[in-house]
Design a protein around this motif. Sequence first.
Motif, PDB file in Angstrom:
ATOM      1  N   SER A   1       0.775  -1.189  -0.039  1.00  0.00           N
ATOM      2  CA  SER A   1      -0.121   0.044   0.159  1.00  0.00           C
ATOM      3  C   SER A   1       0.906   1.190  -0.108  1.00  0.00           C
ATOM      4  O   SER A   1       0.541   2.432  -0.768  1.00  0.00           O
ATOM      5  CB  SER A   1      -0.910  -0.155   1.203  1.00  0.00           C
ATOM      6  N   ALA A   2       1.971   1.410   0.771  1.00  0.00           N
ATOM      7  CA  ALA A   2       2.797   2.225   0.760  1.00  0.00           C
ATOM      8  C   ALA A   2       3.439   2.608  -0.708  1.00  0.00           C
ATOM      9  O   ALA A   2       3.660   3.609  -1.011  1.00  0.00           O
ATOM     10  CB  ALA A   2       4.002   2.039   1.765  1.00  0.00           C
ATOM     11  N   LEU A   3       3.867   1.389  -1.303  1.00  0.00           N
ATOM     12  CA  LEU A   3       4.573   1.582  -2.627  1.00  0.00           C
ATOM     13  C   LEU A   3       3.432   2.127  -3.538  1.00  0.00           C
ATOM     14  O   LEU A   3       3.841   2.743  -4.250  1.00  0.00           O
ATOM     15  CB  LEU A   3       5.121   0.032  -3.094  1.00  0.00           C
ATOM     16  N   THR A   4       2.188   1.522  -3.264  1.00  0.00           N
ATOM     17  CA  THR A   4       1.174   1.936  -4.521  1.00  0.00           C
ATOM     18  C   THR A   4       0.952   3.583  -4.220  1.00  0.00           C
ATOM     19  O   THR A   4       0.982   4.404  -5.332  1.00  0.00           O
ATOM     20  CB  THR A   4      -0.223   1.422  -3.846  1.00  0.00           C
ATOM     21  N   LEU A   5       1.151   4.102  -2.766  1.00  0.00           N
ATOM     22  CA  LEU A   5       1.046   5.743  -2.965  1.00  0.00           C
ATOM     23  C   LEU A   5       2.378   6.102  -3.403  1.00  0.00           C
ATOM     24  O   LEU A   5       2.248   7.395  -4.099  1.00  0.00           O
ATOM     25  CB  LEU A   5       1.114   5.887  -1.498  1.00  0.00           C
ATOM     26  N   PHE A   6       3.585   5.551  -3.329  1.00  0.00           N
ATOM     27  CA  PHE A   6       4.583   6.151  -4.059  1.00  0.00           C
ATOM     28  C   PHE A   6       4.488   6.239  -5.538  1.00  0.00           C
ATOM     29  O   PHE A   6       4.718   7.147  -6.144  1.00  0.00           O
ATOM     30  CB  PHE A   6       5.847   5.374  -3.632  1.00  0.00           C
ATOM     31  N   SER A   7       3.807   5.259  -6.353  1.00  0.00           N
ATOM     32  CA  SER A   7       3.386   5.378  -7.603  1.00  0.00           C
ATOM     33  C   SER A   7       2.580   6.210  -8.042  1.00  0.00           C
ATOM     34  O   SER A   7       2.746   6.870  -9.033  1.00  0.00           O
ATOM     35  CB  SER A   7       3.269   3.807  -8.038  1.00  0.00           C
ATOM     36  N   MET A   8       1.607   6.618  -7.162  1.00  0.00           N
ATOM     37  CA  MET A   8       0.538   7.520  -7.361  1.00  0.00           C
ATOM     38  C   MET A   8       1.181   8.880  -7.355  1.00  0.00           C
ATOM     39  O   MET A   8       1.026   9.888  -8.125  1.00  0.00           O
ATOM     40  CB  MET A   8      -0.499   7.431  -6.508  1.00  0.00           C
ATOM     41  N   VAL A   9       2.157   9.138  -6.311  1.00  0.00           N
ATOM     42  CA  VAL A   9       2.843  10.275  -6.367  1.00  0.00           C
ATOM     43  C   VAL A   9       3.859  10.691  -7.527  1.00  0.00           C
ATOM     44  O   VAL A   9       3.991  11.850  -8.095  1.00  0.00           O
ATOM     45  CB  VAL A   9       3.876  10.437  -5.018  1.00  0.00           C
ATOM     46  N   LYS A  10       4.347   9.505  -7.956  1.00  0.00           N
ATOM     47  CA  LYS A  10       5.149   9.479  -9.179  1.00  0.00           C
ATOM     48  C   LYS A  10       4.479  10.075 -10.480  1.00  0.00           C
ATOM     49  O   LYS A  10       4.694  10.833 -11.092  1.00  0.00           O
ATOM     50  CB  LYS A  10       5.850   7.909  -9.533  1.00  0.00           C
ATOM     51  N   ILE A  11       3.147   9.636 -10.274  1.00  0.00           N
ATOM     52  CA  ILE A  11       2.396  10.250 -11.704  1.00  0.00           C
ATOM     53  C   ILE A  11       2.111  11.514 -11.512  1.00  0.00           C
ATOM     54  O   ILE A  11       2.096  12.311 -12.308  1.00  0.00           O
ATOM     55  CB  ILE A  11       1.095   9.149 -11.753  1.00  0.00           C
TER      56      ILE A  11
END
Length: 499
Positions: A414-424
Motif C-alpha cells: 500500500s505504501a509503494l502504491t502511494l509512491f507510484s501515485m505520487v510518481k504519476i
Amino acid sequence: MRVIIPLLVVLPLFAAGVSMALWRRLLLQQVLGVLVVATGLVLAVVVLVEVAEGGPVAVAIGGWPAPIGITLVADLLSALLLTISMATVLAVLLYAIGQPRADKRAFYFHPLYLVLTAGVALSFLTGDLFNLFVAFEIVLTASYVLITMGGDREQVRSGMTYVVINLLASTLLVTGVGLIYAATGTVSMADLAGRLGDIAPAVRNALGLLLLVAFGTKAAIFPLFFWLPDSYPTAPVTVTAVFAALLTKVGVYSIIRTQTLLFPGEGGGSSTLLLGVAAATMVVGVLGAIAQDDMKRILSFHIISQIGYMIFGLGLSTIAGLAAAILFIVHHIPVKTGLFLVTGMVETTTGTAALHSLGGLLRRTPVTAVLFLLVGLNLAGLPPFSGFIVKLALVQAGMAVGAWTVTGISLAVSALTLFSMVKIWGGVFWGSPEEEPPLESARGDGPLRPPRLMTAATAALVGVTLLIALGARPLWDLAGRAAADLVARDAYVEAVLGS
C-alpha cells in the motif's frame, strides 16, 4: 424477478444484433447502447434490492429444473458485483461516445461492447460450470476484437499474446469442467457442492487446482499475470478501462465462487496456497508499477497488485476476510476504471501518457488533476476514501487469524502504491516535461480541455467511488451477509435445488 434476471443477459445480446443492423447509423447505435446499459443498471439494482430482502433467487431457463437445465442464480455476491459493473460499463460507454477517436466510430464497436456486457452479466449469474465457461467465451470473443481495435503493429502483437494465453486458459477450464462432469455426473455448482465431497480427496484437490489455474490466468494472479502488462496498455483507453474493471474481476469472482462453494478449505491447506499467491501477486504487481514510465503501464501493473488483495481476503478463510475481499472488489472496479479514464483524458489532450513527456498539467487542466487526485489517493488507501476502509478491513481480518506476514506485505505494498501515485502526480501534473508532447494543442501555456462528455463520465464514476466511501457501513453489512452465505452455502443450494 424471474423475467428480470434472464433479461440482464438477453437484452444486451438482442441489442447487439440490432446495433449491428444499424451499422450505418452511428448515432442510433450510441443511443441504443446507452439505453440498454442504463436499463441493465436499473434491473441490476432491482435484483440487488430483491436479493438483499429475500435471499438468493434462481431461475430455471426453459422450465428445466436444476441440475438438468440451465439455471441463472442471483445472490448477494453476484448482485453486488453486477450492479457496480453495470454502473461502470455505462460510464465507460458515455466516455467512449465523447472521445474523439476515429476507431471508436467503427461499426462493430457498439455491438461488441453490448456482447461484452452480456457476457459479464452471464458470468455473475450462471449457476453451472459449463455456462460459466460459455460466459467467459462470450466476453473473450468480444475482447479479442476490441483489444486490437485500431490495428497497429504493436496492438496486434500484444493482442496475439492476450488471445493465445486466454485460449490456453479456456482450454484448461473446459478440460476441468469435463473432468468434473466425468467424476460427478453434473456441472451444476449447487449440485456439485454436495457431490464433490463423495470423490477421493486427491482427485478433488487436483480438480480444484485445475480450476484455480484456469481462473487464475484470467484473473492475472502470480505467476500467471505476465500477459496483462503487455496487452492492456496498447489497447484504446476505453477498452483498457472496461477490461481493467471487469475482465480480471470476473476471474476473481469465479475463484471466490468455486473455492467457497465447491472446494472449501480443509485443514488450512488451500488457505496457505492462496495466501502465498496473494502475497506474491501484490509484490510483483507493485514492483512492476514503480518501475514504469507510462501511466497506462503503471496502472496495468497495479491491476495485478490489487488482485492480490482480493485473493488475500479469500485466503484468510474467514467471514471477515471474505467480506473484505468482496467490498474490495466493489471498491476497486470504479476506482481502477476512473484512473484509466483520467489517463485517457490526459492522452487525448496531450497525445501521450509517458511521464517524461508530461508535466505542469495541474495549472493547465485542473479538473483532470483533481479527478486523478481523488481516485489516485483512493487506490493508495488513504483516509477517508474507500480504499482505506477496505484495506483496513483486510488488515484487521488478517491480524485476527495471525496472518502477520501477508498482512505486513499488504501494508508495505500500500505504501509503494502511494509512491507510484505520487510518481504519476509529479510527472504529469507537477513539474515540467523533459520532452515536448506530440500534439500541437499540448504546447504552449494555454488551458487544455478534454471533451465535456469524457469529463462528465469520469467525474460521475469518481462520484461513485466517493459514494462507496460514504455508504461504507451498509455496503460492509451487505458484504458480510454475502460472505456468510458463501461460507454456509445452504441458501445458494436451496435456491437452486429446492429443499
